[in-house]
Design a protein around this motif. Structure first.
Motif, mmCIF file in Angstrom:
data_model
loop_
_atom_site.group_PDB
_atom_site.id
_atom_site.type_symbol
_atom_site.label_atom_id
_atom_site.label_comp_id
_atom_site.label_asym_id
_atom_site.label_seq_id
_atom_site.Cartn_x
_atom_site.Cartn_y
_atom_site.Cartn_z
ATOM 1 N N ASN A 1 0.823 -1.211 0.000
ATOM 2 C CA ASN A 1 0.000 0.000 0.000
ATOM 3 C C ASN A 1 0.857 1.260 0.000
ATOM 4 N N VAL A 2 1.922 1.243 0.787
ATOM 5 C CA VAL A 2 2.802 2.421 0.847
ATOM 6 C C VAL A 2 3.526 2.629 -0.473
ATOM 7 N N VAL A 3 4.035 1.551 -1.055
ATOM 8 C CA VAL A 3 4.752 1.660 -2.330
ATOM 9 C C VAL A 3 3.820 2.164 -3.426
ATOM 10 N N VAL A 4 2.610 1.646 -3.471
ATOM 11 C CA VAL A 4 1.647 2.108 -4.480
ATOM 12 C C VAL A 4 1.342 3.589 -4.288
ATOM 13 N N PHE A 5 1.217 4.022 -3.032
ATOM 14 C CA PHE A 5 0.933 5.436 -2.796
ATOM 15 C C PHE A 5 2.110 6.308 -3.215
ATOM 16 N N LEU A 6 3.320 5.858 -2.943
ATOM 17 C CA LEU A 6 4.498 6.618 -3.391
ATOM 18 C C LEU A 6 4.517 6.719 -4.911
ATOM 19 N N TRP A 7 4.112 5.652 -5.587
ATOM 20 C CA TRP A 7 3.990 5.706 -7.053
ATOM 21 C C TRP A 7 2.925 6.713 -7.477
ATOM 22 N N GLU A 8 1.799 6.728 -6.767
ATOM 23 C CA GLU A 8 0.742 7.697 -7.075
ATOM 24 C C GLU A 8 1.279 9.127 -6.997
ATOM 25 N N MET A 9 2.157 9.376 -6.039
ATOM 26 C CA MET A 9 2.677 10.725 -5.844
ATOM 27 C C MET A 9 3.565 11.186 -6.994
ATOM 28 N N THR A 10 4.045 10.252 -7.810
ATOM 29 C CA THR A 10 4.863 10.635 -8.963
ATOM 30 C C THR A 10 4.015 11.048 -10.157
ATOM 31 N N LEU A 11 2.701 10.854 -10.079
ATOM 32 C CA LEU A 11 1.806 11.150 -11.190
ATOM 33 C C LEU A 11 1.291 12.571 -11.098
ATOM 34 N N ASP A 12 1.077 13.206 -12.238
ATOM 35 C CA ASP A 12 0.418 14.511 -12.218
ATOM 36 C C ASP A 12 -1.089 14.299 -12.110
ATOM 37 N N GLN A 13 -1.843 15.376 -12.000
ATOM 38 C CA GLN A 13 -3.285 15.271 -11.752
ATOM 39 C C GLN A 13 -4.010 14.508 -12.859
ATOM 40 N N ARG A 14 -3.631 14.743 -14.101
ATOM 41 C CA ARG A 14 -4.285 14.058 -15.217
ATOM 42 C C ARG A 14 -3.992 12.559 -15.178
ATOM 43 N N GLU A 15 -2.729 12.211 -14.916
ATOM 44 C CA GLU A 15 -2.360 10.802 -14.857
ATOM 45 C C GLU A 15 -3.011 10.108 -13.663
ATOM 46 N N LEU A 16 -3.109 10.823 -12.547
ATOM 47 C CA LEU A 16 -3.734 10.240 -11.360
ATOM 48 C C LEU A 16 -5.218 9.999 -11.605
ATOM 49 N N PHE A 17 -5.873 10.951 -12.271
ATOM 50 C CA PHE A 17 -7.296 10.780 -12.594
ATOM 51 C C PHE A 17 -7.486 9.571 -13.504
ATOM 52 N N GLN A 18 -6.630 9.423 -14.499
ATOM 53 C CA GLN A 18 -6.715 8.279 -15.402
ATOM 54 C C GLN A 18 -6.479 6.970 -14.665
ATOM 55 N N THR A 19 -5.539 6.992 -13.725
ATOM 56 C CA THR A 19 -5.254 5.791 -12.940
ATOM 57 C C THR A 19 -6.468 5.372 -12.136
ATOM 58 N N PHE A 20 -7.093 6.328 -11.458
ATOM 59 C CA PHE A 20 -8.283 6.016 -10.670
ATOM 60 C C PHE A 20 -9.421 5.537 -11.570
ATOM 61 N N THR A 21 -9.556 6.136 -12.742
ATOM 62 C CA THR A 21 -10.615 5.742 -13.656
ATOM 63 C C THR A 21 -10.415 4.320 -14.160
#
Length: 233
Positions: free
Chosen positions: A24-44
Motif C-alpha cells: 500500500n505504501v509503495v503504491v501510494f508513493l507511485w501515485e505521488m509521482t503522477l500529475d493530476q491528469r495521470e492520477l485521474f486516469q489511474t483512478f478511472t
C-alpha cells in the motif's frame, strides 16, 4: 481514537500484514509521482466504479479493478488511517488463521466489501482504499479476540492528549454501529452525493470478516481470550 496496537503477543512475525502495508505504501508513493491528469486516469482505470460494475458484474475488468482498488488511496491521511488499523488488528488475526489463509481472508473481505458498496451505491465515482478489506480484519478480530485491549491515541478537540486502552469488543462494535448508521443515512440521494466515505463497504467487509472468522472457528480451536470488562485508562 486511533489504534496503535493490540496488547496481545503473537506467536510469529506477521509477514503478510507487513507485506500488505508495504504494498500500500509503495503504491501510494507511485501515485505521488503522477500529475493530476495521470492520477485521474489511474483512478478511472484501476478503481472500482459502481455504475460500471452493475452493468458488467461478471467480467475480468470487475475482478481486476476490485483487486487494484484495494491498494489505491486518495491522500496521506487516507493511507495512514487505513494502515494504522491494519497494523493494529492484522497481526493477531494472521496469527490465528496462518499466513496463506489470512491473505485469502483479507482479499475476500475486500472483494465482498466492494460488492456491498455497489449494491447500495450506483454512482460513477471511483471507489478506492483498503478500508473494506481492513473492516473484514476488524470483524474477524471482534469475534476472535473480543476481550483484548487496544492501545489508542486519545484526542480532545482533535488534539492528542494521551493514550487509552479499550477492549476490542467495545471499540469495534462502536465503529460498526457508526458505519451502519451512516450507511443508512447515505441511502438518501442527498447524502449519497455528498459523502466521500464508502460506509456500506465497511459494513459489508466487517460482516464478511465476522462470518469467515466464525467458519474458521468451526474447524480449529478458538484462541484464548481475555474476559470482557471495563475500560482501562
Amino acid at each position: 481514537m486511533f489504534p496503535l496496537h493490540a496488547l496481545r503477543k503473537t506467536r510469529s512475525t506477521p509477514y503478510v500484514t507487513y507485506g500488505l502495508i508495504l504494498i500500500n505504501v509503495v503504491v501510494f508513493l507511485w501515485e505521488m509521482t503522477l500529475d493530476q491528469r495521470e492520477l485521474f486516469q489511474t483512478f478511472t482505470q484501476m478503481a472500482l466504479i459502481p455504475c460500471q460494475v452493475r452493468s458488467n458484474f461478471l467480467s475480468a475488468d470487475t475482478f481486476v479493478n476490485s483487486l487494484t482498488s484495494m491498494f489505491l488511496h486518495g491522500g496521506i491521511v487516507h493511507l495512514l488511517g487505513n494502515m494504522l488499523f491494519l497494523r493494529a488488528f492484522g497481526p493477531a488475526v494472521e496469527d490465528y488463521l496462518g499466513k496463506g489463509r489470512f491473505l485469502i481472508f483479507y482479499l475476500v473481505a475486500g472483494f465482498m466489501a466492494g460488492f456491498a458498496h455497489t449494491i447500495f451505491n450506483g454512482s460513477c465515482i471511483p471507489t478506492i482504499g483498503a478500508s473494506g478489506a481492513i473492516a473484514g480484519v476488524m470483524g474477524g478480530f471482534l469475534l476472535l479476540y473480543p476481550g483484548v485491549k487496544i492501545r489508542n491515541v486519545a484526542f480532545f478537540l482533535r488534539i492528542p492528549v494521551g493514550t487509552v486502552n479499550v477492549q476490542a469488543f467495545y471499540m469495534l462494535l462502536y465503529f460498526f454501529v457508526v458505519d451502519l448508521f451512516n450507511g443508512i443515512l447515505s441511502l438518501s440521494a442527498a447524502s449519497a452525493e455528498t459523502s466521500g466515505v464508502a460506509f456500506w463497504a465497511h459494513v459489508g467487509g466487517f460482516t464478511v470478516g465476522l462470518m469467515m472468522a466464525f467458519i474458521s472457528m468451526l474447524f480449529r480451536p478458538a484462541p484464548e481470550v481475555d474476559p470482557i470488562g471495563h475500560l482501562d485508562f
